[in-house]
Design a protein around this motif. Structure first.
Motif, PDB file in Angstrom:
ATOM      1  N   ALA A 301       0.826  -1.215   0.000  1.00 12.53           N
ATOM      2  CA  ALA A 301       0.000   0.000   0.000  1.00 12.53           C
ATOM      3  C   ALA A 301       0.854   1.257   0.000  1.00 12.53           C
ATOM      4  O   ALA A 301       0.478   2.277  -0.551  1.00 12.53           O
ATOM      5  CB  ALA A 301      -0.926   0.001   1.210  1.00 12.53           C
ATOM      6  N   SER A 302       2.046   1.152   0.607  1.00  7.20           N
ATOM      7  CA  SER A 302       2.860   2.360   0.712  1.00  7.20           C
ATOM      8  C   SER A 302       3.456   2.761  -0.630  1.00  7.20           C
ATOM      9  O   SER A 302       4.087   3.805  -0.743  1.00  7.20           O
ATOM     10  CB  SER A 302       3.964   2.154   1.742  1.00  7.20           C
ATOM     11  OG  SER A 302       4.776   1.091   1.336  1.00  7.20           O
ATOM     12  N   ASP A 304       1.637   3.414  -3.154  1.00  8.66           N
ATOM     13  CA  ASP A 304       0.700   4.324  -3.796  1.00  8.66           C
ATOM     14  C   ASP A 304       1.092   5.762  -3.540  1.00  8.66           C
ATOM     15  O   ASP A 304       1.501   6.102  -2.444  1.00  8.66           O
ATOM     16  CB  ASP A 304      -0.707   4.133  -3.214  1.00  8.66           C
ATOM     17  CG  ASP A 304      -1.324   2.845  -3.690  1.00  8.66           C
ATOM     18  OD1 ASP A 304      -1.020   2.466  -4.825  1.00  8.66           O
ATOM     19  OD2 ASP A 304      -2.067   2.243  -2.926  1.00  8.66           O
ATOM     20  N   ALA A 307      -3.674   9.813  -1.993  1.00 10.66           N
ATOM     21  CA  ALA A 307      -4.865  10.262  -2.695  1.00 10.66           C
ATOM     22  C   ALA A 307      -4.799  11.775  -2.813  1.00 10.66           C
ATOM     23  O   ALA A 307      -4.465  12.468  -1.860  1.00 10.66           O
ATOM     24  CB  ALA A 307      -6.107   9.845  -1.912  1.00 10.66           C
ATOM     25  N   LEU A 308      -5.094  12.256  -4.000  1.00 10.53           N
ATOM     26  CA  LEU A 308      -4.963  13.687  -4.215  1.00 10.53           C
ATOM     27  C   LEU A 308      -6.058  14.455  -3.506  1.00 10.53           C
ATOM     28  O   LEU A 308      -7.222  14.101  -3.582  1.00 10.53           O
ATOM     29  CB  LEU A 308      -5.055  13.972  -5.711  1.00 10.53           C
ATOM     30  CG  LEU A 308      -3.747  13.739  -6.427  1.00 10.53           C
ATOM     31  CD1 LEU A 308      -3.964  13.744  -7.917  1.00 10.53           C
ATOM     32  CD2 LEU A 308      -2.750  14.801  -6.032  1.00 10.53           C
ATOM     33  N   GLY A 506      -5.469  15.799   5.219  1.00 12.18           N
ATOM     34  CA  GLY A 506      -4.245  15.469   4.492  1.00 12.18           C
ATOM     35  C   GLY A 506      -3.500  14.306   5.110  1.00 12.18           C
ATOM     36  O   GLY A 506      -3.047  13.415   4.405  1.00 12.18           O
ATOM     37  N   SER A 507      -3.347  14.298   6.434  1.00  7.96           N
ATOM     38  CA  SER A 507      -2.611  13.221   7.081  1.00  7.96           C
ATOM     39  C   SER A 507      -2.915  13.190   8.566  1.00  7.96           C
ATOM     40  O   SER A 507      -2.695  14.172   9.279  1.00  7.96           O
ATOM     41  CB  SER A 507      -1.105  13.415   6.888  1.00  7.96           C
ATOM     42  OG  SER A 507      -0.394  12.660   7.840  1.00  7.96           O
ATOM     43  N   ARG A 509      -1.520  11.134  10.863  1.00  5.34           N
ATOM     44  CA  ARG A 509      -0.296  11.025  11.671  1.00  5.34           C
ATOM     45  C   ARG A 509       0.438  12.351  11.691  1.00  5.34           C
ATOM     46  O   ARG A 509       0.972  12.765  12.717  1.00  5.34           O
ATOM     47  CB  ARG A 509       0.609   9.930  11.105  1.00  5.34           C
ATOM     48  CG  ARG A 509      -0.081   8.612  10.966  1.00  5.34           C
ATOM     49  CD  ARG A 509       0.854   7.600  10.352  1.00  5.34           C
ATOM     50  NE  ARG A 509       1.447   6.784  11.389  1.00  5.34           N
ATOM     51  CZ  ARG A 509       2.606   6.152  11.256  1.00  5.34           C
ATOM     52  NH1 ARG A 509       3.299   6.255  10.157  1.00  5.34           N
ATOM     53  NH2 ARG A 509       3.072   5.423  12.224  1.00  5.34           N
ATOM     54  N   GLY A 510       0.450  13.008  10.522  1.00 10.66           N
ATOM     55  CA  GLY A 510       1.123  14.297  10.456  1.00 10.66           C
ATOM     56  C   GLY A 510       0.458  15.304  11.377  1.00 10.66           C
ATOM     57  O   GLY A 510       1.137  16.058  12.086  1.00 10.66           O
ATOM     58  N   ASP A 671       6.628  10.803  -9.298  1.00  4.96           N
ATOM     59  CA  ASP A 671       7.901  11.405  -8.938  1.00  4.96           C
ATOM     60  C   ASP A 671       8.152  11.458  -7.437  1.00  4.96           C
ATOM     61  O   ASP A 671       9.156  11.964  -7.012  1.00  4.96           O
ATOM     62  CB  ASP A 671       7.951  12.831  -9.507  1.00  4.96           C
ATOM     63  CG  ASP A 671       6.808  13.676  -8.994  1.00  4.96           C
ATOM     64  OD1 ASP A 671       6.933  14.894  -9.003  1.00  4.96           O
ATOM     65  OD2 ASP A 671       5.779  13.101  -8.577  1.00  4.96           O
ATOM     66  N   ARG A 672       7.203  10.951  -6.664  1.00  3.57           N
ATOM     67  CA  ARG A 672       7.377  11.203  -5.239  1.00  3.57           C
ATOM     68  C   ARG A 672       7.983  10.059  -4.462  1.00  3.57           C
ATOM     69  O   ARG A 672       8.550  10.259  -3.409  1.00  3.57           O
ATOM     70  CB  ARG A 672       6.056  11.615  -4.615  1.00  3.57           C
ATOM     71  CG  ARG A 672       5.789  13.072  -4.902  1.00  3.57           C
ATOM     72  CD  ARG A 672       4.617  13.589  -4.157  1.00  3.57           C
ATOM     73  NE  ARG A 672       4.769  13.380  -2.723  1.00  3.57           N
ATOM     74  CZ  ARG A 672       3.808  13.652  -1.899  1.00  3.57           C
ATOM     75  NH1 ARG A 672       2.679  14.098  -2.341  1.00  3.57           N
ATOM     76  NH2 ARG A 672       3.962  13.462  -0.619  1.00  3.57           N
ATOM     77  N   ARG A 673       7.833   8.872  -4.904  1.00  2.00           N
ATOM     78  CA  ARG A 673       8.440   7.798  -4.136  1.00  2.00           C
ATOM     79  C   ARG A 673       8.894   6.690  -5.056  1.00  2.00           C
ATOM     80  O   ARG A 673       8.535   6.615  -6.168  1.00  2.00           O
ATOM     81  CB  ARG A 673       7.483   7.221  -3.090  1.00  2.00           C
ATOM     82  CG  ARG A 673       6.043   7.232  -3.470  1.00  2.00           C
ATOM     83  CD  ARG A 673       5.191   6.911  -2.306  1.00  2.00           C
ATOM     84  NE  ARG A 673       4.568   8.112  -1.807  1.00  2.00           N
ATOM     85  CZ  ARG A 673       4.535   8.442  -0.537  1.00  2.00           C
ATOM     86  NH1 ARG A 673       5.129   7.701   0.337  1.00  2.00           N
ATOM     87  NH2 ARG A 673       3.915   9.496  -0.152  1.00  2.00           N
TER      88      ARG A 673
ATOM     89  N   GLU B  86       4.336  12.287   5.603  1.00  2.00           N
ATOM     90  CA  GLU B  86       2.991  12.512   6.154  1.00  2.00           C
ATOM     91  C   GLU B  86       2.653  13.989   6.010  1.00  2.00           C
ATOM     92  O   GLU B  86       2.432  14.696   6.984  1.00  2.00           O
ATOM     93  CB  GLU B  86       2.924  12.078   7.625  1.00  2.00           C
ATOM     94  CG  GLU B  86       3.071  10.591   7.850  1.00  2.00           C
ATOM     95  CD  GLU B  86       1.834   9.784   7.452  1.00  2.00           C
ATOM     96  OE1 GLU B  86       0.812  10.389   7.102  1.00  2.00           O
ATOM     97  OE2 GLU B  86       1.928   8.545   7.469  1.00  2.00           O
ATOM     98  N   GLY B  89      -1.901  16.798   2.244  1.00  2.00           N
ATOM     99  CA  GLY B  89      -2.183  16.904   0.817  1.00  2.00           C
ATOM    100  C   GLY B  89      -3.074  18.095   0.517  1.00  2.00           C
ATOM    101  O   GLY B  89      -3.998  18.380   1.263  1.00  2.00           O
TER     102      GLY B  89
END
Lengths: 673, 250
Positions: A301-302, A304, A307-308, A506-507, A509-510, A671-673, B86, B89
């Motif tokens: 899953a990581s 991906d 999601a925008l 957005g996140s 955990r963040g 391009d991100r991961r 994290e 977005g």
């Protein structure tokens, strides 16, 4: 004992139909992450095709082939190919909205094709009402017998296939991780399509089997079936088929036992039986551990991209000012039209649109800003409306009653939010749906709340010597409420709460890492949203002057989400547009024949299908398109060099209107991961 | 400032952490190194409350924090970055910092939002601008993070973790995906925040050159145990460490 048996046995066929559909729900949920609410509609379509074909003197086997083996799987396959294969990595809202749209669209299309005449159910194998034998003293009818036998055979066969064949193994692999399966040479796409076809087959079968248990074939019966099936699926934790089967049959039996043993004639007994699945659903959702983090199981899953998130593009100053001026102009013209030019029915229509805009604002706040899915907003609106009605009957001034209605709805919102805190995504939606069902089937029926189908009367407000009894005066009052509430929501969006909610979306955990208290924030969002819905509901009550439980039926909750998501859930403007559009279209379609009575819902439901591509909403997309052209034109007129953002996104101008990754979600992410 | 004792965490039969005791002094800097699967990220997650340890305790600023929810630990002054991004977005780097300023600084009230006082204050804007300059993101301050490359995204996370400023900065593999230029920025930023703001740094990192450029002390984990703890040079010379992690060639 004989009495017990006579209550228990009729529950088994119901339970079997729940089990079939529940198994289908689990299958597609595990295979594609989609909680396919449209299964209710598929079951309905199969049942009606079967019934028509049999009444046209087709042999039962031919009708069965067309209805169950062809129609329902074909719909399922089309859904997978055209919609849900694109939503694998998307967020829960993107998966939910098209399914909701289909749940509404499929029955209304069916109704347009076949008309609204009453269809009688036909039994599949044995004669429905003939008593074949007795267990003890309890008669067993053909319908009950065939439903039970077929379910046991089909689920048994399916379990055998899953266990022993290559297909079962592949399906389990894809369910576990589509990409891991593809890396080992399994065609995940094809396997997931198979899962959709099979589960749709279950839904169709459930529809045909369940139809004889009701007097007529009608779509609402199948929505009720759907809810019970969801409850069964939740008992199985959305994963274990044997538990789903056991839970479904238990549910069917428990429902019949309740109906048998509860004192008859009370609201509790007539309400608890239909409400029972929702109570079970709510308990299962909160109690089952696997429902809390269902998405994170794919080991890959990581890989991906995230999601925008939707983000409205910043615009050139001239275009932004121009578009704002245009909006003000349109709003002003609407107000002028309502007040000055077209009195009579259209005045009422625009007032209704304004009230609906307030209710829709609650969805903008909770879902658009807060990222929480609620399928129960109509219940909060109803709570506000009935509170206002009760208070008004006890001589509380109507305006105060409206505000107190909002307050009570807010309290209810907080209560519903508490169990929802442990859940995420679709589970929150299902929990609120079960609350809405509980409200319309039990809570709103008591004389002290909604007074059932009789309902309440709510007068128009009177403040001092100023009366808002006339439609014109009442419109100004409602408009003032809308302006105040929309302004408040906009300020909240730009303020601390709005930015914290955006971060949380957005996140998780963040946002925890920077110190956001997720629980508090969610309760705040639910409470505010319920308060707005409650005020909207109370104003609706005062507009209509007479309301009943039917005005706040749970199905409105589903329609509301579809309407707002289709028009634009991420902006305050979207709620306003949705309210006015809905009311205007409702007026325009009100003169159509009953066959096309659901055209209104269909329009929005079809628009909701585009949510996969345009989560910002159809109207918002259209506006963005126009504004893009306007920016091009402005640049052309200025003969200025267009600003260009380099590959790293370094905008050289002050704006980056063309950097809108949400418009091309399928191209993004490498391009991100 | 941060102290753990006897931290133990099992996932089923796998022992991720076993009796780990760690101290980080105010303004100090520690690199946590070890092979993959040694328990480095689990250690961070335990300290920050993402996973709950089976045994042991954690204290920060002389106060037990192992019962506090994650967000409270954040508010006490621990900033962190993630191994897997994290980010928020749909938000720009500037918005990331502004929301963090507000959360860390407190003062957000619903009634203030409703009457229009919830927008970023000039002081918050200034601080966000300063941080964006510090990590070299000034030119992309208003671009949604989806449009930034991995290196820039890591710097956004770093800037977000630096809001406050925190007393302790915990970085989980901050250099993975960075190019040389961005790596240089990372090292110089970490040096500056340590010197100018007295921020303590805990760093999980595979790039030993980067680790040794930033930290004074190394803690080596292997299979959930601390096998070495001390000044960088001494630890790198340790035989057990060389066998477990560095290989004999180094």
């Amino acid at each position: 004992m004989a009495l017990f048996l006579s209550f228990l046995l009729p529950g088994i066929p119901y339970g079997c139909a729940y089990a079939l559909m529940g198994a289908g729900l689990v299958l597609t949920y595990r295979a594609s992450g989609v909680f396919n609410l449209a299964f209710g509609a598929q079951a309905y379509v199969s049942a009606i095709i079967f019934s028509i074909a049999v009444h046209d003197a087709w042999p039962a086997w031919a009708a069965f082939v067309v209805a169950v083996l062809v129609a329902s799987p074909a719909i399922g396959l089309a859904m997978e190919r055209l919609l849900f294969r694109y939503t694998r990595t998307a967020g829960p809202l993107v998966k939910l909205v098209p399914a909701l749209g289909l749940l509404i669209a499929i029955p209304s299309v069916t109704q347009m094709i076949i008309g609204t005449s009453t269809r009688l159910p036909s039994s599949l194998v044995l004669q429905t009402w003939k008593i074949y034998f007795r267990l003890g003293s309890t008669p067993v009818s053909g319908g009950e017998l065939s439903t039970t036998v077929i379910t046991v055979v089909v689920v048994g066969l399916f379990a055998l296939v899953l266990r022993s064949s290559g297909l079962g193994l592949r399906m389990r692999a894809v369910v576990e991780s589509p990409r891991m399966a593809e890396l080992s040479g399994v065609r995940a796409d094809r396997t997931s399509a198979t899962a959709w076809v099979l589960s749709s087959l279950f839904a169709g079968l459930a529809g045909v089997l369940l139809a004889p248990l009701f007097a007529t074939v009608s779509a609402p019966n199948f929505t009720a079936l759907l809810v019970a099936a969801i409850a069964a699926a939740a008992i199985g934790g959305f994963e274990s088929l044997p538990l789903v089967l056991a839970g479904a049959i238990g549910l069917g039996i428990a429902q019949q036992l309740l109906a048998g043993y509860l004192p008859s004639g009370t609201i509790l007994s007539s309400g608890l039986r239909p409400a029972f699945p929702f109570v079970v659903l709510a308990i299962a959702l909160v109690a089952r551990r696997t429902l809390r983090q269902p998405a994170a199981r794919d080991p890959l899953a990581s890989c991906d991209p995230p999601a925008l998130a939707f983000r409205a593009p910043a615009r050139m100053t001239q275009v932004a000012v121009g578009s704002r001026a245009f909006s003000v102009l349109v709003a002003g013209m609407l107000v002028a039209t309502t007040v000055v030019l077209v009195p009579g029915s259209w005045e009422f229509v625009f007032t209704l649109g304004t009230v609906l805009s307030i209710v829709f604002l609650s969805i903008t706040l909770l879902t658009g800003m807060g990222g929480q899915i609620s399928l129960g907003q109509a219940a909060f609106a109803g709570a506000g409306a009935f509170t206002a009605g009760q208070l008004a009957m006890h001589a509380v001034p109507v305006l105060a009653a409206v505000l107190l209605g909002g307050l009570l709805a807010a309290a209810l919102g907080a209560v519903v939010a508490l169990p929802a805190l442990r859940l995420g995504g679709i589970a929150v939606g299902l929990l609120t749906l079960s609350f809405a069902l509980l409200a319309t089937n039990v809570l709103f029926l008591y004389p002290w709340s909604g007074n059932g189908a009789t309902g309440l009367t709510v007068p128009r407000p009177q403040v001092g010597t100023v009366s808002f009894a006339g439609n014109g005066a009442f419109f100004w009052l409602v408009l003032a409420f809308l302006v105040l509430l929309a302004g408040a929501v906009k300020l909240v969006q730009g303020g601390t709460i709005g930015r914290e909610l955006a971060a949380l979306r957005g996140s998780e955990r963040g946002s925890a890492a920077i110190g956001i208290d997720m629980r508090r924030l969610r309760v705040v969002a639910f409470t505010l949203s319920a308060a707005i819905a409650g005020i909207g509901g109370a104003l609706y009550a005062s507009l209509q002057q007479s309301i009943s439980v039917n005005d706040f039926n749970y199905q409105f909750s589903l329609v509301y989400v579809v309407v707002v998501a289709a028009v634009g859930v991420y902006s305050v403007a979207g709620a306003l547009e949705a309210g006015v559009l809905y009311a205007v279209l409702m007026q325009l379609t009100s003169t159509l024949s009953s066959r096309f009575s659901s055209l209104l819902a269909l329009v929005f439901a079809l628009a909701a299908l585009t949510y996969v591509r345009h989560p910002e909403g159809v109207v918002a997309y259209g506006k963005a398109w126009v504004l893009d052209r306007a920016e091009q034109l402005t640049r052309h007129l200025q003969r200025a060099e267009p600003t260009y953002a380099g590959p790293s996104g370094a905008a050289t101008g002050q704006r980056h209107g063309h950097l809108r990754p949400h418009l091309r979600p399928h191209l993004h992410g490498g391009d991100r991961r | 400032m941060l102290e753990t004792a006897g931290l133990t965490k099992r996932f089923g039969r796998v022992v991720a952490l076993s009796d780990v005791s760690l101290r980080i002094d105010a303004g100090g800097s520690v690199g946590v190194v070890g092979p993959n699967g040694a328990g480095k990220t689990t250690l961070f997650d335990c300290i920050l409350g993402v996973v709950e340890p089976d045994a042991g305790w954690i204290a920060f600023d002389g106060r037990r924090i192992d019962r506090l929810p994650t967000f409270r630990r954040g508010l006490l002054g621990i900033g962190r970055t993630f191994q897997r991004l994290e980010l928020f977005g749909g938000m720009t780097p500037r918005e990331h910092l502004l929301v963090t300023e507000r959360v860390r600084g407190g003062g957000g009230r619903l009634w203030k939002d409703v009457v229009g006082l919830g927008r970023p204050a000039p002081r918050e804007r200034r601080e966000a601008d300063d941080l964006l300059e510090l990590v070299g993101l000034g030119d992309v301050a208003d671009v949604p993070v989806e449009a930034l490359n991995l290196g820039r995204c890591r710097l956004v996370e770093l800037a977000r973790a630096l809001v406050g400023p925190p007393k302790l900065l915990m970085l989980d593999e901050p250099s993975s995906g960075l190019d040389d230029g961005e790596r240089t920025i990372l090292v110089s930023v970490l040096g500056r925040v340590r010197r100018e703001r007295g921020v303590a740094v805990a760093l999980v990192e595979h790039d030993l050159d980067l680790v040794t450029a930033v930290v004074d002390r190394l803690v080596v984990l292997d299979v959930g145990r601390v096998i070495a703890d001390g000044p960088v040079d001494a630890v790198l010379a340790d035989g057990a460490v060389r066998r477990a992690y560095l290989g004999s060639g180094r």
